[in-house]
Each structure stands twice: as structure tokens, then as C-alpha cells.
Design a protein around this motif. Structure first.
Motif, short mmCIF file in Angstrom:
data_model
loop_
_atom_site.label_atom_id
_atom_site.label_comp_id
_atom_site.label_asym_id
_atom_site.label_seq_id
_atom_site.Cartn_x
_atom_site.Cartn_y
_atom_site.Cartn_z
N THR A 619 0.85 -1.19 0.00
CA THR A 619 0.00 0.00 0.00
C THR A 619 0.88 1.24 0.00
OG1 THR A 619 -1.91 1.06 1.07
CG2 THR A 619 -0.21 0.14 2.52
N ALA A 620 0.26 2.41 0.12
CA ALA A 620 1.01 3.67 0.16
C ALA A 620 1.40 4.01 1.59
CB ALA A 620 0.17 4.80 -0.44
N ARG A 621 2.59 4.55 1.74
CA ARG A 621 3.08 4.91 3.07
C ARG A 621 2.18 5.95 3.73
NH1 ARG A 621 9.29 5.79 4.63
NH2 ARG A 621 9.08 6.81 6.67
N GLY A 663 11.54 8.69 1.74
CA GLY A 663 11.09 9.47 0.59
C GLY A 663 10.21 8.72 -0.37
N ALA A 664 9.97 7.44 -0.13
CA ALA A 664 9.13 6.64 -1.02
C ALA A 664 7.77 6.41 -0.39
CB ALA A 664 9.81 5.30 -1.32
N ASP A 665 6.71 6.68 -1.14
CA ASP A 665 5.35 6.53 -0.63
C ASP A 665 4.87 5.09 -0.80
OD1 ASP A 665 2.90 7.20 0.43
OD2 ASP A 665 2.11 8.02 -1.43
N ILE A 666 5.52 4.17 -0.09
CA ILE A 666 5.22 2.75 -0.23
C ILE A 666 5.38 2.08 1.13
CG2 ILE A 666 7.59 2.05 -0.84
CD1 ILE A 666 6.35 0.18 -2.95
N ALA A 667 4.57 1.07 1.38
CA ALA A 667 4.64 0.35 2.66
C ALA A 667 4.12 -1.06 2.48
CB ALA A 667 3.82 1.08 3.73
#
Length: 810
Positions: A619-621, A663-667
């Protein structure tokens, strides 16, 4: 020596002086119908090319090479004069010089078929003596191409090709032959095919098939019509002139310094007063945008400064303030006279009474309510009526009603009962399985990436296999292949027609030398077993014991898949076109990796996500900004409705959270227990590390997010969106440099379909060969479905190592 003459000499070197195959266009799977030819033995394509160059009885314009037969056929004709038919295991090579209708330099080597003077008078035949007695004729000047009445330049005239005329009062006149875009360019250099490979500041160009130092979406394999060869300067995206990515890590791209041709450009007509395709040839006088704003004159710089001027785009007819499409947009547009709105598309009436055909659209335009249809075939597949349009090698099919890039006679009119709709795989000529012409100019046709339906317990329209698929080890037929069968080591020894195979080591009844146990020691050419030593896309084959049939293919089934195949939904997705405003409601459970991320206490949906393994969700961070406590969240799998959850829905707690690199919008979310894989819950596939999605690839975004008042609130929706290369997405008119290299853009620049609030963290999947690959995580955008503001997604391929390492260690 003049540089054009040098280039000309290099272009037409004889065999033995450089790579002779550079002088040929080649097309796989194409055979020419030839009346004047010679059949010769040859052990390689190069040997066949040498035979063509050395031929003296006739002018050899093309040859075709049959690899397994080791046979070379040299021919006097080419595709301009003779029809082409489909054939397996053959490659057609045509001399470029006889295909070109342009000249280089003074046209001494022009061999095209123009036969009228610049004033429109028909040329006299070179072997004729009336109305003019010639000084140049075929017998006396055999190397000058004096055929028929074609324009030629036998005396090296600096004014270019000419001919004797059929006007008794005019002995000869020059022909109007356009300049080939080799070392100069017409217009904006859209058709430039020269070999300049340095930028205007002297930087060396990066090869188009390389992703180092700059990752990009202009992939030669995905854009075969753009001539993206080597590291030569090109203009694939409607820029002012050709450019390239550079080998300097600090300079992503730069223009190249290519002079304009001095001769007039070839005609780009026909022109239309209505919308056809993308409207690049629209020449009507509509000067108002879709919202009713008046267009700004193209030569004016107020209220908007711009570089789409008549001087920069000399061939695009940027007169007055008429709507035009000079730069490969999706439709005609203009700058507006409203200082608050820079530009908009125009409402141009369509040339068709119905929606544009597949020839001009970005993909199949399906009706809103598409039934779930069969995606496997029975027998030879002549009754297959599914919607698959991808070949075994992953190429997109050409529309049956289109003649680009391949001219053919398998049209809906000639085969009315064959179901030749759109660009869907079909079998109109009773071949062994469904096939199609491809959109790759160098590959005429291929079989489609389809499997045979199970003969037991299936109906002709069945498309949903059982939830649990047995593995290859448990099937009653273990003799099967994976992919093209290059690794097949079974003991099948008969062809698909039942003919016994010849032993690979034997030379009777057929002599052969290329595929033997000695020449291919790793191919397991044992006994007379079917094998695929050359990785033939048609699968394993063998030389046959039939003296009249050199070789044939073996009918060996594909191995059954594992318990589940990632990226393969059991319900065929609707794949509605993105031109539907806001997308459309998805077929229930057709995107089985889509999850709903909810708060554990309220069970309220607030973000999306993607199942990538039974225990893992991507998903998105920024979706986790509410809390870093995993107990705060609940993951819902297998749902179609947002509020009234179905009885089969799985609700699983989150055990751990893993935030992506800085800095990355990921999780990543690790579930408290593995999801049960069913026909409604299946993981999506991860891309390969650093894979870059090609520009204009059609992908799909799904979610329960804000529908902005469009139909479908509360139901899972989908939208088809084209990927927009970062270079274009970062233009001033769009996202103005905001998009990072670890992100990608997707969306219709006209707006109308996009991800939105509530879709964050959800998937952007792209179909590749036979499965859906998770290429993006919905991240951010400037509003929802706004014109000129495509959505931005985390580029998943940049984080595959982090994803796999996190899952492995936890």
C-alpha cells in the motif's frame, strides 16, 4: 567528398563490405508470392543475402530464408509488387532501396516507382523509342535501374531523378522526389531515421534499449513503429525536433542538432474536416474548446507563451487559431484566450458514425456490460470468440480491419463468419490455433497466448476454472511443456498429425546439419523425441519420417498451473475504456488482489492496497499516517461492495507494518494469518527489478475511492489509463517537474478518469503477455481526473528488492 554521398555509399554497400543485412527490412512469418525466383541451399541468412547480391539473371529485390529447411529463395519481386501470405519458420528480407520512395543526395541510387514528372506528365518507358529516342536505355546502362518508366538519374544529374516524357514537345523533365530523412529532417523530424547520436551540446546519446543511466518508457520492443534503433536521435513524443536520453547521469535528455532538409516534405495527407484517429490530419476550422473557450492564435504569445508556433512546427498547418494536433496529443487542441486556462482539447465531430475503430483507438473499445467470455479454446480454436489480443511473445494484435502495419486479406468482409472483431485472436483459416497479425512491423503474425480448454466438464463459454487447480505433478498427463517448451524433455515422438519423428542423429529421409546432437549438445536431441532447440514460438517439433514433409510441430499441452497463478483473475475483467467518464463498475471479483484498508474499530474504508502474497499487502506509506500501530488496521479481501460486505469476504488483522525507504510513498503490511486463495482472492504479480513500463501502455487502476458524482459509488470501479512517460509528464503544461524517477504517471490528459481520494495505496496493474503485473501504487495527484494532470504512482519495480527482502526476513 560530400557527406551525403558517403552516407549513400555506406547505405548500398555490397555483401562483404560491412553488414549486408543492414540494407534489408525483415519480417518474420511472411512469405512473398513470387513468379520469378530461385531456390538455393543456404546454411545461414548471410549466405542467402550473398546469393541475392550476386544474382545476375534478374534484379534480386528480396529473399526469404527457411531456417529448418536451410533453404534460401531469392526473388525479383518485393511487397510493393506482390502479395504476402502467412508462413511458419520463414523470414522475408526486402532490400530497403527498392522500398523507399525518397532520394538521398541527388538520387543517383533512387529505385522507387515514381513515374511522373514534377509537372504531372507521365514518363516514357526507358526501353521505348517513342515519342523520344533515348540516350540512356536498359541494355546499354544495366546498373542504373532503368525499369519500366520509373524516374531515375543515370547521368548523375545534380538536380535529381528525371525521365523522358510522353509529351512530344518536352523531351525530358525532372521528377519531384522528396529527400530521405537520413542526415536532415522534415517538419519536426518525426520520421528522421539518420544516425546522428550526439546532442546539441556534444553529449553522447544513451541507447534506446538501455535503462542506464536514465530509466525511461520509450522501449524499442514496445514501440516498433518509432524506429528507436541504437542510440540514434529520434522524436517519438512530438517534441520540436529529434532528441535522445544522454549518457550523462546529470542530464536526462537533450535535443540533437539536425539540419532541416532543403526539399519539400512528403505529403502527410489525406487531410480531414472531421476527427479521424487522434486528429493529426484534421484541417477543419473549429476554433473553440470543449468548454466553449475561444482558441488563441498559434503565432501569438499572449495570453500564453508557448513553443507550438508555425515556425517550430512548419508542417502542422498552424494557421489562425484553428484546433490542431501538432505534437501527438490524443486529440486536436489549442491554447485558450482565457489567461486562467492554458489549453484545452476541442470538440471535433467524428468522421465515423460510430466510435473509432480499433485501428485508431488505444485498445479494444468494449461495451459497458461485457459478458464474461471464454479465454481458452477447443479443437483448433476456430470457434474461439474471446477477447484475448496478445500473442505468445507478448505482442499486441493488429486490428483485423486495419492494414497497418501489415497489409492482408483476412478482413471481416471476406470472412464474415470468423468473428474478426477488433483485434481479438481468431482462427479464420483453420490453422492449428487462434492467431493474429501483430502491431510489430518486423513480425507479421504469431499464435496467441491461449491454452486449450479442458475437454472434461467444460462448456464453450466457460471462463472460470475451479478454485483449486491441481499441480503438474498430480495431473494424469505429466508430458507437458512450460512456455515454448525449450526445456521439454519428455518422450513424445510423433507430430500433431500423428507422423513419427525422424531420429535427430539420422540423415534419412531428410538430410540436415543445423539441429543435430553434435551441433546442439545442450538441447537433449535424443532418439526421435520432440524438442525445441531453436526456441520456436510454435513449440516443440521434429524432422518427420514422411519424405515429403521435412518437419512438423508436436501437439504437447501446456503444463497445468500451480495452486494459483499470480495476476490471473478467474473472472475476466471488463477492461472498460478510460474514455468512459470516471471509469466503470468492475465485473465482481475480476480484480482479486484489490484489498480495502480499514480502521479496525469503525471498519470504514479509507485506502486501497494490493495482495502480493498470501500474507502480504502493498500500500502507500501515507495511508499509515493515522497510526503506526498495526492493531489499528483491518484488511478486507474478496469484496466488491464497499459497505454491504459479502459472506465470503475475508477480514484479517494486520500483524506488522513496514515503511518503505525514505522518501518513497510505499509500505508493506504483514497479515496476522495468510489469506485463503480462492477464485475471489488471488495475488497480483510483482514486476522484475527496475522494469520500466513503456510509454502509452494501457494499464488499469481500481478502487472504491471518491467517484466525483459519477456512477458506481460503493462498488469497486476500474479505469483504463495510458502510462505517460516522465519526460512528457514533467512538461510545464502537466506536472511541471514534480514527478520523481521512482514514480510514474498514468492518465488521460483530457481528464475524466483517474484515481481519487480513497484509492490511495491501491493498484495500478498492466497486462503483460498473460498476466497482470503490479506496476504502480496510487500515490498522489493534483485533484482528481483534472485535465492536464495525470495521476502519479509509486514505481513498484524500483522497490522489488526491498519488498522481497522484507518478506523473506519477516
Amino acid at each position: 567528398m560530400d557527406h551525403k554521398v558517403v552516407i549513400l555509399l555506406l547505405l548500398f554497400l555490397k555483401s562483404g563490405h560491412g553488414n549486408s543485412l543492414d540494407n534489408y527490412e525483415n519480417t518474420q512469418g511472411a512469405s512473398l508470392v513470387s513468379l520469378r525466383n530461385k531456390q538455393l541451399a543456404a546454411t545461414s541468412v548471410d549466405e542467402c543475402a550473398a546469393n541475392c547480391e550476386a544474382e545476375t539473371e534478374f534484379i534480386c529485390r528480396s529473399f526469404q530464408y527457411h531456417n529448418k529447411k536451410q533453404q534460401c529463395v531469392i526473388m525479383a519481386e518485393n511487397s510493393k509488387s506482390s502479395p504476402i501470405v502467412r508462413m511458419r519458420d520463414v523470414i522475408l528480407f526486402e532490400k530497403k532501396v527498392y522500398l523507399l520512395e525518397c532520394k538521398t543526395g541527388n538520387g543517383k541510387n533512387y529505385r522507387g516507382t515514381a513515374s511522373k514528372t514534377k509537372s504531372g506528365v507521365t514518363c516514357q518507358k526507358w526501353d521505348a523509342t517513342f515519342p523520344h529516342k533515348p540516350n540512356y536505355f536498359p541494355d546499354k546502362h544495366p546498373g542504373e535501374g532503368l525499369e519500366e518508366n520509373y524516374c531515375r538519374n543515370p547521368d548523375n544529374d545534380q538536380q535529381g531523378p528525371w525521365c523522358y516524357t510522353t509529351d512530344p514537345n518536352k523531351r525530358f523533365d525532372y521528377c519531384d522526389i522528396p529527400e530521405c530523412e537520413v542526415e536532415c529532417m522534415h517538419c519536426a523530424g518525426e520520421n528522421y531515421v539518420g544516425k546522428i547520436s550526439k546532442t546539441e551540446s556534444g553529449l553522447k546519446c544513451q541507447a534506446w534499449d538501455s535503462q542506464v543511466p536514465h530509466a525511461h518508457g520509450y522501449l524499442p520492443s514496445k514501440h516498433p513503429n518509432m524506429n528507436l534503433k541504437m542510440n540514434y536521435c529520434r522524436n517519438p513524443d512530438g517534441e520540436l525536433r529529434p532528441w535522445c536520453f544522454t549518457t550523462d547521469p546529470n542530464k536526462r535528455w537533450e535535443f540533437c542538432d539536425i539540419p532541416r532538409c532543403t526539399t519539400p516534405p512528403p505529403s502527410s495527407g489525406p487531410f480531414y474536416q472531421c476527427l479521424k484517429g487522434r486528429g493529426e490530419n484534421y484541417r477543419g476550422k473549429v476554433a473553440v474548446t470543449v468548454s466553449g473557450r475561444t482558441c488563441q492564435r498559434w503565432k501569438d504569445q499572449t495570453p500564453h507563451k508557448h513553443n507550438r508556433t508555425p515556425e517550430n512546427y512548419p508542417c502542422k498547418d498552424l494557421d489562425e487559431n484553428y484546433c490542431r494536433n501538432p505534437d501527438k496529443e490524443t486529440a486536436p487542441w489549442c491554447y485558450t484566450t482565457d489567461s486562467e486556462v492554458r489549453w484545452e482539447y476541442c470538440a471535433i465531430p467524428s468522421c465515423e458514425s460510430s466510435p473509432s475503430s480499433a485501428e485508431h483507438s488505444d485498445g479494444p473499445v468494449l461495451p459497458e456490460q461485457t459478458p464474461v467470455v471464454q479465454e481458452c479454446y477447443f479443437g483448433n480454436g476456430d470457434t474461439y470468440r474471446g477477447t484475448s489480443s496478445i500473442t505468445v511473445s507478448g505482442k499486441k494484435c493488429q486490428s483485423w480491419s486495419s492494414m497497418r502495419p501489415h497489409v492482408h486479406n483476412k478482413t471481416p468482409e471476406k470472412y464474415p463468419d470468423a468473428g474478426l472483431i477488433m483485434n481479438y485472436c481468431r482462427n479464420p483459416d483453420a490453422d492449428k490455433s487462434p492467431w493474429c497479425y501483430t502491431t510489430d512491423p518486423s513480425v507479421r503474425w504469431e499464435y496467441c497466448n491461449l491454452k486449450k480448454c479442458s475437454e472434461a466438464g467444460s462448456s464453450a463459454v466457460e471462463s472460470q476454472p475451479p478454485a483449486q487447480v491441481p499441480s503438474a505433478e498430480t495431473t494424469s498427463e505429466p508430458d507437458c511443456i512450460v512456455g515454448y517448451g525449450k526445456t521439454y524433455r519428455g518422450k513424445k515422438a510423433t507430430t500433431g498429425t500423428g507422423t513419427p519423428c525422424q531420429r535427430w542423429a539420422a540423415q534419412e529421409p531428410h538430410k540436415h546439419s543445423i539441429f543435430t546432437p553434435e551441433t546442439n549438445p545442450r538441447a537433449a536431441l535424443e532418439e526421435n523425441y520432440c524438442r525445441n532447440p531453436d526456441n520456436d514460438v510454435n513449440g516443440p517439433w521434429c524432422y518427420t519420417m514422411n519424405p515429403t514433409k521435412l518437419y512438423d510441430y508436436c501437439d504437447i499441452p501446456q503444463c497445468a498451473p500451480a495452486l494459483y497463478d499470480c495476476g490471473k483473475p478467474r473472472v475476466e475483467p471488463k477492461k472498460c475504456p478510460g474514455r468512459v467518464v470516471g471509469g466503470c463498475v468492475a465485473n465482481p471479483y475480476s480484480w482479486p488482489w484489490q484489498i480495502s484498508l480499514r480502521t479496525r474499530l469503525t471498519m470504514r474504508h479509507f485506502c486501497g492496497g494490493t495482495l502480493i502474497a498470501p500474507e502480504w499487502v502493498l500500500t502507500a506509506r501515507h495511508c499509515l499516517d493515522k497510526s503506526l500501530n498495526p492493531l489499528y488496521y483491518k484488511v478486507i479481501l474478496g469484496a466488491h461492495q464497499e459497505l454491504k460486505l459479502e459472506s465470503h469476504v475475508q477480514a484479517i488483522d494486520v500483524a506488522r507494518l513496514f515503511l518503505g525507504p525514505s522518501g518513497a510513498d510505499i509500505a508493506l503490511l504483514k497479515l496476522s494469518s495468510p489469506a485463503m486463495i480462492t477464485d475471489k482472492v488471488i495475488p497480483a504479480c510483482l514486476p522484475s527489478q527496475n522494469y520500466v513500463v513503456a510509454d502509452r501502455t494501457l494499464c488499469y487502476v481500481t478502487g472504491w475511492g471518491d467517484t466525483q458524482g459519477t456512477y458506481g459509488a460503493g462498488l469497486l470501479k476500474e479505469a483504463q489509463l495510458p502510462v505517460v512517460e516522465n519526460k512528457v509528464c514533467n512538461r510545464f503544461e502537466y506536472l511541471n517537474g514534480r514527478v520523481k524517477s521512482n514514480e510514474l504517471c498514468a492518465g488521460h490528459l483530457a481528464g475524466g478518469a483517474d484515481s481519487c481520494q480513497g484509492d490511495s495505496g491501491g493498484p495500478l496493474v498492466c497486462f503483460e503477455k498473460d498476466k497482470y503485473i503490479l506496476q504502480g501504487v496510487t500515490s498522489w495527484g493534483l485533484g482528481c481526473a483534472r485535465p492536464n494532470k495525470p495521476g502519479v504512482y509509486v514505481r513498484v519495480s524500483r522497490f522489488v528488492n526491498w519488498i522481497e527482502e522484507t518478506m523473506r526476513l519477516n
